[in-house]
Every structure is written in C-alpha cells, then in structure tokens.
Design a protein around this motif. Structure first.
Motif, PDB file in Angstrom:
ATOM      1  N   VAL A 161      28.945 -11.803  26.138  1.00 40.47           N
ATOM      2  CA  VAL A 161      28.844 -13.186  26.766  1.00 40.47           C
ATOM      3  C   VAL A 161      29.231 -14.142  25.422  1.00 40.47           C
ATOM      4  CG1 VAL A 161      27.077 -14.892  27.377  1.00 40.47           C
ATOM      5  CG2 VAL A 161      26.767 -12.590  27.613  1.00 40.47           C
ATOM      6  N   PHE A 162      29.233 -13.626  24.343  1.00 35.43           N
ATOM      7  CA  PHE A 162      29.627 -14.457  23.199  1.00 35.43           C
ATOM      8  C   PHE A 162      31.248 -14.668  23.116  1.00 35.43           C
ATOM      9  CE2 PHE A 162      31.317 -14.854  18.712  1.00 35.43           C
ATOM     10  CZ  PHE A 162      30.628 -15.892  18.396  1.00 35.43           C
ATOM     11  N   SER A 163      31.780 -13.427  23.245  1.00 30.61           N
ATOM     12  CA  SER A 163      33.453 -13.409  23.385  1.00 30.61           C
ATOM     13  C   SER A 163      33.958 -14.178  24.429  1.00 30.61           C
ATOM     14  CB  SER A 163      33.765 -12.052  23.517  1.00 30.61           C
ATOM     15  OG  SER A 163      33.413 -11.441  24.668  1.00 30.61           O
ATOM     16  N   ILE A 220      33.217 -15.604  13.305  1.00 29.43           N
ATOM     17  CA  ILE A 220      34.200 -15.403  14.604  1.00 29.43           C
ATOM     18  C   ILE A 220      34.144 -16.704  15.210  1.00 29.43           C
ATOM     19  CG2 ILE A 220      34.461 -14.299  16.660  1.00 29.43           C
ATOM     20  CD1 ILE A 220      33.224 -11.764  15.087  1.00 29.43           C
ATOM     21  N   ALA A 221      33.021 -17.471  15.412  1.00 28.06           N
ATOM     22  CA  ALA A 221      33.060 -18.697  16.161  1.00 28.06           C
ATOM     23  C   ALA A 221      33.837 -19.907  15.268  1.00 28.06           C
ATOM     24  CB  ALA A 221      31.784 -18.964  16.181  1.00 28.06           C
ATOM     25  N   ILE A 222      33.715 -19.942  14.204  1.00 31.68           N
ATOM     26  CA  ILE A 222      34.664 -20.894  13.239  1.00 31.68           C
ATOM     27  C   ILE A 222      36.015 -20.427  13.373  1.00 31.68           C
ATOM     28  CG2 ILE A 222      35.350 -21.552  11.138  1.00 31.68           C
ATOM     29  CD1 ILE A 222      32.161 -21.332  10.442  1.00 31.68           C
ATOM     30  N   THR A 223      36.348 -19.256  13.329  1.00 29.51           N
ATOM     31  CA  THR A 223      37.857 -19.088  13.470  1.00 29.51           C
ATOM     32  C   THR A 223      38.368 -18.980  14.922  1.00 29.51           C
ATOM     33  OG1 THR A 223      37.509 -16.983  12.267  1.00 29.51           O
ATOM     34  CG2 THR A 223      39.355 -17.074  13.227  1.00 29.51           C
ATOM     35  N   LEU A 224      37.600 -18.692  15.825  1.00 28.21           N
ATOM     36  CA  LEU A 224      38.207 -19.170  17.336  1.00 28.21           C
ATOM     37  C   LEU A 224      38.076 -20.880  17.456  1.00 28.21           C
ATOM     38  CD1 LEU A 224      36.286 -16.508  19.208  1.00 28.21           C
ATOM     39  CD2 LEU A 224      38.706 -16.655  18.592  1.00 28.21           C
ATOM     40  N   ALA A 225      37.274 -21.456  16.875  1.00 27.45           N
ATOM     41  CA  ALA A 225      37.312 -23.100  17.137  1.00 27.45           C
ATOM     42  C   ALA A 225      38.355 -23.626  16.392  1.00 27.45           C
ATOM     43  CB  ALA A 225      35.968 -23.508  16.461  1.00 27.45           C
ATOM     44  N   PHE A 226      38.512 -23.105  15.247  1.00 25.84           N
ATOM     45  CA  PHE A 226      40.024 -23.618  14.581  1.00 25.84           C
ATOM     46  C   PHE A 226      41.430 -23.376  15.578  1.00 25.84           C
ATOM     47  CE2 PHE A 226      43.614 -22.555  11.823  1.00 25.84           C
ATOM     48  CZ  PHE A 226      43.750 -23.781  11.120  1.00 25.84           C
ATOM     49  N   ILE A 248      43.884 -13.291  24.799  1.00 29.43           N
ATOM     50  CA  ILE A 248      43.702 -12.773  23.364  1.00 29.43           C
ATOM     51  C   ILE A 248      42.643 -12.974  22.309  1.00 29.43           C
ATOM     52  CG2 ILE A 248      45.457 -13.279  21.381  1.00 29.43           C
ATOM     53  CD1 ILE A 248      47.798 -13.931  23.306  1.00 29.43           C
ATOM     54  N   LYS A 249      42.114 -14.225  22.587  1.00 27.80           N
ATOM     55  CA  LYS A 249      41.095 -14.462  21.797  1.00 27.80           C
ATOM     56  C   LYS A 249      39.779 -13.358  22.090  1.00 27.80           C
ATOM     57  CE  LYS A 249      42.232 -19.299  20.498  1.00 27.80           C
ATOM     58  NZ  LYS A 249      41.876 -20.680  20.808  1.00 27.80           N
ATOM     59  N   SER A 250      39.488 -13.561  23.286  1.00 27.62           N
ATOM     60  CA  SER A 250      38.403 -12.599  23.796  1.00 27.62           C
ATOM     61  C   SER A 250      38.486 -10.916  23.225  1.00 27.62           C
ATOM     62  CB  SER A 250      38.196 -12.722  25.132  1.00 27.62           C
ATOM     63  OG  SER A 250      39.421 -12.250  25.977  1.00 27.62           O
ATOM     64  N   THR A 251      39.909 -10.731  23.384  1.00 26.25           N
ATOM     65  CA  THR A 251      40.252  -9.178  22.915  1.00 26.25           C
ATOM     66  C   THR A 251      39.739  -9.019  21.416  1.00 26.25           C
ATOM     67  OG1 THR A 251      41.711  -9.065  24.924  1.00 26.25           O
ATOM     68  CG2 THR A 251      41.875  -7.573  22.781  1.00 26.25           C
ATOM     69  N   ILE A 252      40.421  -9.989  20.526  1.00 26.28           N
ATOM     70  CA  ILE A 252      40.227  -9.988  19.147  1.00 26.28           C
ATOM     71  C   ILE A 252      38.991  -9.949  18.918  1.00 26.28           C
ATOM     72  CG2 ILE A 252      40.718 -11.146  17.187  1.00 26.28           C
ATOM     73  CD1 ILE A 252      43.292 -11.978  18.265  1.00 26.28           C
ATOM     74  N   CYS A 253      37.972 -10.892  19.610  1.00 22.31           N
ATOM     75  CA  CYS A 253      36.612 -11.099  19.046  1.00 22.31           C
ATOM     76  C   CYS A 253      35.759  -9.783  19.561  1.00 22.31           C
ATOM     77  CB  CYS A 253      36.149 -12.134  20.024  1.00 22.31           C
ATOM     78  SG  CYS A 253      34.325 -12.512  19.966  1.00 22.31           S
ATOM     79  N   LEU A 254      36.101  -9.208  20.715  1.00 12.88           N
ATOM     80  CA  LEU A 254      35.434  -7.996  20.959  1.00 12.88           C
ATOM     81  C   LEU A 254      35.733  -6.833  20.192  1.00 12.88           C
ATOM     82  CD1 LEU A 254      35.939  -7.955  25.015  1.00 12.88           C
ATOM     83  CD2 LEU A 254      33.873  -8.175  23.821  1.00 12.88           C
ATOM     84  N   PHE A 255      37.038  -6.643  19.598  1.00 14.48           N
ATOM     85  CA  PHE A 255      37.231  -5.555  18.810  1.00 14.48           C
ATOM     86  C   PHE A 255      36.587  -5.732  17.489  1.00 14.48           C
ATOM     87  CE2 PHE A 255      41.026  -4.232  21.547  1.00 14.48           C
ATOM     88  CZ  PHE A 255      40.565  -2.881  21.379  1.00 14.48           C
ATOM     89  N   MET A 256      36.421  -7.043  17.118  1.00 10.07           N
ATOM     90  CA  MET A 256      35.973  -7.226  15.703  1.00 10.07           C
ATOM     91  C   MET A 256      34.365  -6.880  15.789  1.00 10.07           C
ATOM     92  SD  MET A 256      37.550 -10.777  14.424  1.00 10.07           S
ATOM     93  CE  MET A 256      36.453 -10.925  13.144  1.00 10.07           C
ATOM     94  N   LEU A 257      33.617  -7.387  17.093  1.00 12.27           N
ATOM     95  CA  LEU A 257      32.418  -7.165  17.165  1.00 12.27           C
ATOM     96  C   LEU A 257      31.989  -5.737  17.427  1.00 12.27           C
ATOM     97  CD1 LEU A 257      31.362 -10.291  19.451  1.00 12.27           C
ATOM     98  CD2 LEU A 257      30.814  -9.821  17.186  1.00 12.27           C
ATOM     99  N   TYR A 258      32.796  -5.053  18.292  1.00  9.35           N
ATOM    100  CA  TYR A 258      32.674  -3.462  18.617  1.00  9.35           C
ATOM    101  C   TYR A 258      32.732  -2.737  17.140  1.00  9.35           C
ATOM    102  CZ  TYR A 258      33.129   1.148  20.059  1.00  9.35           C
ATOM    103  OH  TYR A 258      32.541   2.462  20.261  1.00  9.35           O
ATOM    104  N   GLY A 259      33.822  -3.274  16.253  1.00 11.42           N
ATOM    105  CA  GLY A 259      34.134  -2.438  14.938  1.00 11.42           C
ATOM    106  C   GLY A 259      32.969  -2.682  14.103  1.00 11.42           C
ATOM    107  N   PHE A 260      32.176  -3.770  14.055  1.00 15.38           N
ATOM    108  CA  PHE A 260      30.896  -3.987  13.433  1.00 15.38           C
ATOM    109  C   PHE A 260      29.788  -2.828  13.950  1.00 15.38           C
ATOM    110  CE2 PHE A 260      26.997  -5.923  12.493  1.00 15.38           C
ATOM    111  CZ  PHE A 260      27.113  -6.202  10.829  1.00 15.38           C
ATOM    112  N   TYR A 261      29.577  -2.903  15.201  1.00 12.19           N
ATOM    113  CA  TYR A 261      28.804  -2.162  15.908  1.00 12.19           C
ATOM    114  C   TYR A 261      29.047  -0.933  15.518  1.00 12.19           C
ATOM    115  CZ  TYR A 261      26.349   0.568  19.321  1.00 12.19           C
ATOM    116  OH  TYR A 261      25.700   1.444  19.991  1.00 12.19           O
ATOM    117  N   TYR A 262      30.223  -0.246  15.494  1.00  8.49           N
ATOM    118  CA  TYR A 262      30.410   1.272  15.249  1.00  8.49           C
ATOM    119  C   TYR A 262      30.137   1.626  13.805  1.00  8.49           C
ATOM    120  CZ  TYR A 262      32.931   5.793  15.415  1.00  8.49           C
ATOM    121  OH  TYR A 262      33.281   6.906  15.321  1.00  8.49           O
TER     122      TYR A 262
END
Length: 372
Positions: free
Chosen positions: A41-43, A279-285, A6-20
């Motif tokens: 790799v980051f996700s 994103i890193a802080i959110t996932l860490a929390f 779930i976390k990796s999916t959310i992370c990838l969608f956020m990063l891809y949205g920024f890229y797009y």
C-alpha cells in the motif's frame, strides 16, 4: 504513469530487500505480515502523493518524455501540421498491457465467483467458529474467509487430521484472505513487476508460519511435524504438484524450531521507521521535480494549442477569401465588359466623327444642287 511504475518498482524492491535480509528469518510473524501488506500500500500511495520539496537541481526524467508528439511548421502566415501513425511502439506496448491486465482481471473475477459458487452449491457444516464446505473434488483443505473447503468423503470417514482443520481455521480467523486479495489485485495491474511476485510468495509463506504457530499452541511440535511430513509423502506419491511441497514444508519446520531474541526483534522493528521515512522523502523529492516538468510540459501543450488555433484561423481566412472571390462566369462577364469599353471610342472621337459626317453630308447636298 511510466514514472509511477518506475517509482513503485524501486520502492518495492527496497522494502523487499530489507525484509529478506533483516526480517524474514526472525520469528516476528505478525509484524512481518503487516510489514509486507503495508509495503504494498505504501509503495502505491507514496508514488502518487505530491509532497512539496524544493530543489535547485532539475531532474531529467527521460522516461516520461517517451510520448509521441505532433509538430507544426510555420510557412509564411500559414501553420502546417504533420500527422503521425497510431501504430507507434508506445501504443503497441500499452495495448499489450491492457490485454494482459484484462485477462488477469477476468481470471481473478472468475476465481472469486467459482469459490462463491462452491459455497452456495455444496453442503456446509459448522465447525468451531468457521464453516466447512463439503466438496466432491479430491484436494487438501483450503480456506476462503470463514469457509474451509474439504473433501466430503474424507471428512465423513474421518480421514482429515484435526491439525489441518485447525491450521485452516487459523487462516480464517486471522483474515488471511484479505491479504491474498490485496496482493492478487496488485498482481493484476502490476503483473510485469517481479517485486510483486516476491511479495506474493513472502506473504503466503508468512501466512503458513502464522497458522503453524496457532496449531502449536494446542498440539505438540513433534506430532504436528510428523503430520506435515506424512502429507508431503502422501501427496508427492499421488500427484506432481501440491500445496504441501517439500521446500515449503522444510521452511515451515525450520521456523517452528527457531527462537528469536526479544531485544534484537524490537531493534529490527524500530529500524523499519527510518526506512519508510527515507523512501518517502526520496520519492517526494523526485515527485516535486516531476511537477516542474509537468508544468513545462503544460506550457508546451499550450504553445501547440496556440499553433492549432492559429492554423484554424488561417484556414478560416482562406475560406472567407475564397467565398469573396468571383466565380468563373462573373470573371468572364467582367472581362467582356472591359474589352467592350476598350473598343468604344471616346467622347472627343465621337464628336469628331459626327462633325466629319455632317460636313460630308453638306458637301453631298451642295453637289446635288449644282447638278440640278
């Protein structure tokens, strides 16, 4: 594992949205390449790393609680355990994931060995800083690391354009095969994640942009664009599918003519830094709360383990009691002995009987004497 997906999916969608919305229309091709690969790799890494972030509010991760459990009931001094079926929804879903992942992994491995087999079996010709592999199959040039696969007859007859060879040479020298292997491996294990397919499409398209940029450093823009258009028309008439399709070629032609303002490009690159930090802080929390729940789950497992241990001790006690109990024959012999004891007269009764018998004997003797 569910939380990781779930976390990796959310992370990838956020990063891809920024890229797009921010990067993909900009001519910062090399930066976009490293952004896309680093995002993958980051996700994966960020979803696994535990960064201590304290919080007074506990998150209820209900997805992680989707696991079968075994219940225990206390009845007197005994602990009774109930079993569950292996054919649960979670087990079936996990088995389906294992099957699909295994198929994709086998296909990926076979494709690698197939390419290596073509390299070993076919003739190779040195070309610039790469090697041309002359194959019999009719296809457009494609590359794998430092090898470029071309049709043998077309190469010997000089039908392959120099622009195409330079295009594939750029793929080789820029090591685009490494990016492809990374995205393919992630696709094997995260095939159900639609964000992986979006990243794969974006990475492959960015590779084409980079190779086109290399070709334009040597050839004229109009000549190269005419070559690409001729390839599209030629391959569309020959087959239904081709690497050089109209949609992909259109995007490449648009990118060739695009110009990017340098100041805006730098600003867009810098804006990625706070994105990754956020994103890193959110996932860490979320991960810290996950650790707390894991600790609670461990306590519950310890309670269940203690219940199992108590149930085992109870069963052992029962077994020991059964061993100490007399057998049926022993119980029957004991009962007979008890019955015989009950039927035997007491000491006083026996003494009275003996006195009575003695007195009766004396009377009989006296009677005999008198008769004589």
């Amino acid at each position: 594992m569910t939380i990781f997906f779930i976390k990796s999916t959310i992370c990838l969608f956020m990063l891809y949205g920024f890229y797009y919305f921010v990067l993909h229309n900009q001519k910062i091709l090399l930066f976009n390449r490293f952004y896309l690969v680093f995002s993958l790799v980051f996700s994966a890494i960020t979803s696994l790393i535990v960064i201590p972030v304290k919080s007074n509010y506990a998150l209820n991760n209900s997805f992680d609680k989707f696991t079968p459990t075994i219940g225990y009931f206390i009845k007197g001094n005994a602990i009774i355990g109930n079993t569950y079926s292996l054919f649960t929804f979670q087990n079936i879903l996990f088995s389906f994931y294992i099957v699909i992942t295994s198929i994709l992994l086998i296909r990926f491995t076979l494709n690698i060995f197939k390419l290596l087999g073509k390299i070993n079996k076919n003739k190779k010709v040195d070309y610039q800083k790469t090697s041309l592999v002359l194959i019999k199959e009719r296809s457009l040039p494609y590359s794998f690391f430092r090898y470029i696969f071309v049709n043998r007859s077309d190469f010997e007859n000089g039908k392959i354009e120099k622009e195409l060879l330079m295009h594939e040479e750029a793929h080789c020298l820029q090591y685009h095969s490494i990016d492809i292997i990374i995205i393919e491996l992630m696709n094997v294990f995260l095939w159900f994640n639609p964000a992986i397919w979006l990243f794969k499409k974006a990475i492959l398209l960015n590779h084409e942009f980079l190779a086109d940029y290399t070709v334009l450093s040597t050839f004229e823009l109009d000549d190269y664009q005419n070559t690409l258009l001729n390839l599209v028309l030629r391959n569309n008439s020959a087959c239904l599918t081709s690497k050089f399709n109209y949609s992909l070629t259109k995007k490449r032609l648009i990118m060739m003519n695009k110009k990017t303002i340098k100041d805006w490009a730098i600003l867009r690159k810098i804006s990625t830094i706070p994105l990754f930090i956020l994103i890193a802080i959110t996932l860490a929390f979320a991960q810290e709360n996950k650790v707390k729940e894991q600790k609670a789950g461990t306590d519950n497992k310890n309670i269940v383990a203690e219940g199992k241990k108590g149930m085992t001790l109870t069963n052992e006690r029962k077994a020991a009691d059964k061993e100490q109990e007399p057998s049926f024959q022993e119980r029957l012999a004991n009962e007979r002995k008890a019955a015989d004891k009950e039927q035997e007269p007491s000491f006083q009764e026996r003494l009275a009987n003996e006195r009575k018998a003695a007195s009766e004997g004396t009377i009989k003797v006296d009677q005999k004497v008198q008769i004589k």
